[in-house]
Design an enzyme around this catalytic site. Structure first.
Site, mmCIF file in Angstrom:
data_model
loop_
_atom_site.group_PDB
_atom_site.id
_atom_site.type_symbol
_atom_site.label_atom_id
_atom_site.label_comp_id
_atom_site.label_asym_id
_atom_site.label_seq_id
_atom_site.Cartn_x
_atom_site.Cartn_y
_atom_site.Cartn_z
ATOM 1 N N LYS A 47 12.343 6.509 -7.093
ATOM 2 C CA LYS A 47 12.629 5.459 -8.079
ATOM 3 C C LYS A 47 12.875 5.994 -9.495
ATOM 4 C CE LYS A 47 10.495 1.227 -6.402
ATOM 5 N NZ LYS A 47 9.401 0.264 -6.618
ATOM 6 N N ASN A 68 14.999 0.274 -8.789
ATOM 7 C CA ASN A 68 14.765 -0.045 -7.362
ATOM 8 C C ASN A 68 16.011 -0.608 -6.696
ATOM 9 O OD1 ASN A 68 14.793 -2.679 -8.425
ATOM 10 N ND2 ASN A 68 13.317 -3.405 -6.926
ATOM 11 N N ASP A 83 11.803 -5.315 -9.819
ATOM 12 C CA ASP A 83 10.372 -5.469 -9.480
ATOM 13 C C ASP A 83 9.648 -6.379 -10.480
ATOM 14 O OD1 ASP A 83 10.189 -3.959 -7.135
ATOM 15 O OD2 ASP A 83 9.850 -2.086 -8.211
ATOM 16 N N ARG A 132 -7.711 4.554 -13.841
ATOM 17 C CA ARG A 132 -8.577 5.634 -13.358
ATOM 18 C C ARG A 132 -8.321 6.870 -14.214
ATOM 19 N NH1 ARG A 132 -7.536 7.665 -7.287
ATOM 20 N NH2 ARG A 132 -5.560 8.242 -8.262
ATOM 21 N N LEU A 204 -0.781 -6.720 -5.839
ATOM 22 C CA LEU A 204 0.570 -6.281 -5.453
ATOM 23 C C LEU A 204 0.592 -5.749 -4.017
ATOM 24 C CD1 LEU A 204 1.962 -4.521 -8.643
ATOM 25 C CD2 LEU A 204 1.671 -6.936 -8.149
HETATM 26 P P1 NAP Z 1 1.723 4.804 -8.031
HETATM 27 O O1 NAP Z 1 2.879 5.045 -8.929
HETATM 28 O O2 NAP Z 1 1.233 5.872 -7.112
HETATM 29 O O3 NAP Z 1 0.494 4.312 -8.969
HETATM 30 C C1 NAP Z 1 -0.745 3.947 -8.429
HETATM 31 C C2 NAP Z 1 -1.743 3.682 -9.550
HETATM 32 O O4 NAP Z 1 -2.967 3.257 -8.947
HETATM 33 C C3 NAP Z 1 -2.061 4.914 -10.395
HETATM 34 O O5 NAP Z 1 -2.224 4.558 -11.751
HETATM 35 C C4 NAP Z 1 -3.389 5.388 -9.788
HETATM 36 O O6 NAP Z 1 -4.257 5.994 -10.710
HETATM 37 C C5 NAP Z 1 -4.029 4.075 -9.402
HETATM 38 N N1 NAP Z 1 -5.017 4.279 -8.343
HETATM 39 C C6 NAP Z 1 -4.818 4.899 -7.149
HETATM 40 N N2 NAP Z 1 -5.966 4.894 -6.445
HETATM 41 C C7 NAP Z 1 -6.899 4.282 -7.221
HETATM 42 C C8 NAP Z 1 -8.280 3.999 -7.058
HETATM 43 N N3 NAP Z 1 -8.939 4.337 -5.938
HETATM 44 N N4 NAP Z 1 -8.921 3.347 -8.049
HETATM 45 C C9 NAP Z 1 -8.274 3.004 -9.174
HETATM 46 N N5 NAP Z 1 -6.964 3.258 -9.410
HETATM 47 C C10 NAP Z 1 -6.297 3.901 -8.431
HETATM 48 O O7 NAP Z 1 2.003 3.546 -7.065
HETATM 49 P P2 NAP Z 1 2.916 2.269 -7.406
HETATM 50 O O8 NAP Z 1 4.314 2.517 -6.977
HETATM 51 O O9 NAP Z 1 2.640 1.873 -8.807
HETATM 52 O O10 NAP Z 1 2.319 1.186 -6.366
HETATM 53 C C11 NAP Z 1 1.017 0.644 -6.534
HETATM 54 C C12 NAP Z 1 0.764 -0.407 -5.451
HETATM 55 O O11 NAP Z 1 1.638 -1.519 -5.652
HETATM 56 C C13 NAP Z 1 1.055 0.100 -4.026
HETATM 57 O O12 NAP Z 1 0.048 -0.386 -3.175
HETATM 58 C C14 NAP Z 1 2.378 -0.507 -3.672
HETATM 59 O O13 NAP Z 1 2.511 -0.745 -2.282
HETATM 60 C C15 NAP Z 1 2.298 -1.842 -4.437
HETATM 61 N N6 NAP Z 1 3.617 -2.375 -4.751
HETATM 62 C C16 NAP Z 1 3.921 -3.619 -4.295
HETATM 63 C C17 NAP Z 1 5.160 -4.181 -4.587
HETATM 64 C C18 NAP Z 1 5.471 -5.558 -4.083
HETATM 65 O O14 NAP Z 1 6.663 -5.909 -4.021
HETATM 66 N N7 NAP Z 1 4.485 -6.378 -3.771
HETATM 67 C C19 NAP Z 1 6.098 -3.456 -5.342
HETATM 68 C C20 NAP Z 1 5.754 -2.182 -5.798
HETATM 69 C C21 NAP Z 1 4.506 -1.658 -5.492
HETATM 70 P P3 NAP Z 1 -3.950 7.424 -11.385
HETATM 71 O O15 NAP Z 1 -3.110 7.063 -12.583
HETATM 72 O O16 NAP Z 1 -5.280 7.946 -11.717
HETATM 73 O O17 NAP Z 1 -3.211 8.225 -10.332
#
Ligand code: NAP
Length: 261
Positions: A47, A68, A83, A132, A204
């Site tokens: 992305k 996206n 998004d 975090r 999400l």
């Molecule tokens: P990402 O870029 O990997 O970011 C994940 C974030 O969550 C990071 O800031 C990470 O912290 C934090 N995190 C991970 N594990 C954690 C924990 N145990 N406790 C607290 N914080 C934690 O992922 P993303 O693309 O943003 O996606 C995040 C979620 O949104 C995913 O589950 C994805 O499937 C969902 N999503 C859904 C949609 C939808 O259409 N519904 C669209 C996009 C994404 P750090 O900064 O410390 O690494």
């Protein structure tokens, strides 16, 4: 979901899922140009990296730092990000008005950026990014403060810090993967005791649809918005960009529900 939409609108397009290794991203986009594909969705891990290979990118996608959706006009590739707007549509559909609200977002990754920028654009009053990794959340807060009147700040996930912030909040968004299958039985990212009935809680994560956080929120009498709404509406907006036609949202919703079970 997209194929059901194309069929119902009698549009001669087919949507395929293709895996692409990171070192082949440029070649993959060249294939889109050469074969004349109408467009693409881009997902993890491409992305952000995709921006440098596109011919143009909307200001919204540049601000989020991620694309996206790509539209191909005679070999000219334009990048969009649907998004954030998809998330706002899902909130509105869930009965929540973002203007003037106070929000706590958990996470500071790609999804958090899209959601935070969209909420700031939609006129929310205060954005608290609970991370975090505090430095990531602080960086995002600074970017929001440079662009929007919404007041943004970052905090840690420490319970003592979170407690007063959540008492004053209208909306809590989980933009971390916590609660995703197969870790769906893990404790929620925010303990149930910190939730209160005036909060709307949005997760999400859409796999499972009712996450452990949403279950806890319902038990506390909160309004809840699950992750399928954002998934649906980002796709509906992409459909509209590719076809120039209104998306058959109800057909897409039915198919999404069928696929997610
Ligand atoms: P990402 O870029 O990997 O970011 C994940 C974030 O969550 C990071 O800031 C990470 O912290 C934090 N995190 C991970 N594990 C954690 C924990 N145990 N406790 C607290 N914080 C934690 O992922 P993303 O693309 O943003 O996606 C995040 C979620 O949104 C995913 O589950 C994805 O499937 C969902 N999503 C859904 C949609 C939808 O259409 N519904 C669209 C996009 C994404 P750090 O900064 O410390 O690494």
């Amino acid at each position: 979901m997209q194929n059901a939409a194309f069929r119902s609108a009698a549009i001669n397009l087919v949507y395929l899922a293709l895996a692409l290794p990171p070192d082949k991203l440029a070649v993959g986009l060249e294939a889109a140009r050469v074969f004349g594909w109408r467009g693409l969705n881009i997902t993890i891990p491409h992305k952000e990296a995709v921006l440098k290979y596109l011919d143009s990118t909307t200001p919204e996608a540049v601000e989020i730092g991620a694309v996206n959706t790509v539209v191909n006009e005679d070999g000219i590739l334009t990048g969009y990000n649907t998004d954030g707007a998809g998330f706002i549509r899902s909130l509105l559909e869930g009965g929540f008005q973002p203007a003037g609200c106070r929000v706590v977002i958990i996470g500071a990754g790609g999804a958090a950026r899209a959601v935070a920028m969209a909420l700031a654009r939609a006129g929310c009053d205060e954005l608290i990014l609970a991370g975090r990794t505090l430095s990531r959340a602080s960086e995002l807060a600074m970017q929001i403060n440079r662009r929007y009147p919404a007041k943004a700040r970052s905090i840690t996930l420490d319970e003592q810090v979170l407690t007063p912030v959540l008492v004053a909040a209208d909306l809590l968004v989980n933009a971390s993967p916590v609660g995703t299958f197969p870790h769906h039985q893990d404790p929620p990212v925010i303990p149930e005791r910190l939730l209160h009935a005036r909060l709307t809680v949005s997760d999400l994560v859409y796999n499972p649809r009712e996450t452990v956080l949403l279950r806890a929120a319902k038990a506390q009498g909160c309004r809840t918005v699950d992750g399928t709404g954002m998934l649906l509406h980002q796709g509906a907006l992409a459909f509209e960009l590719w076809t120039g036609k209104p998306a058959p949202v109800e057909i897409m919703r039915q198919e999404l529900n069928r696929q997610l079970g």
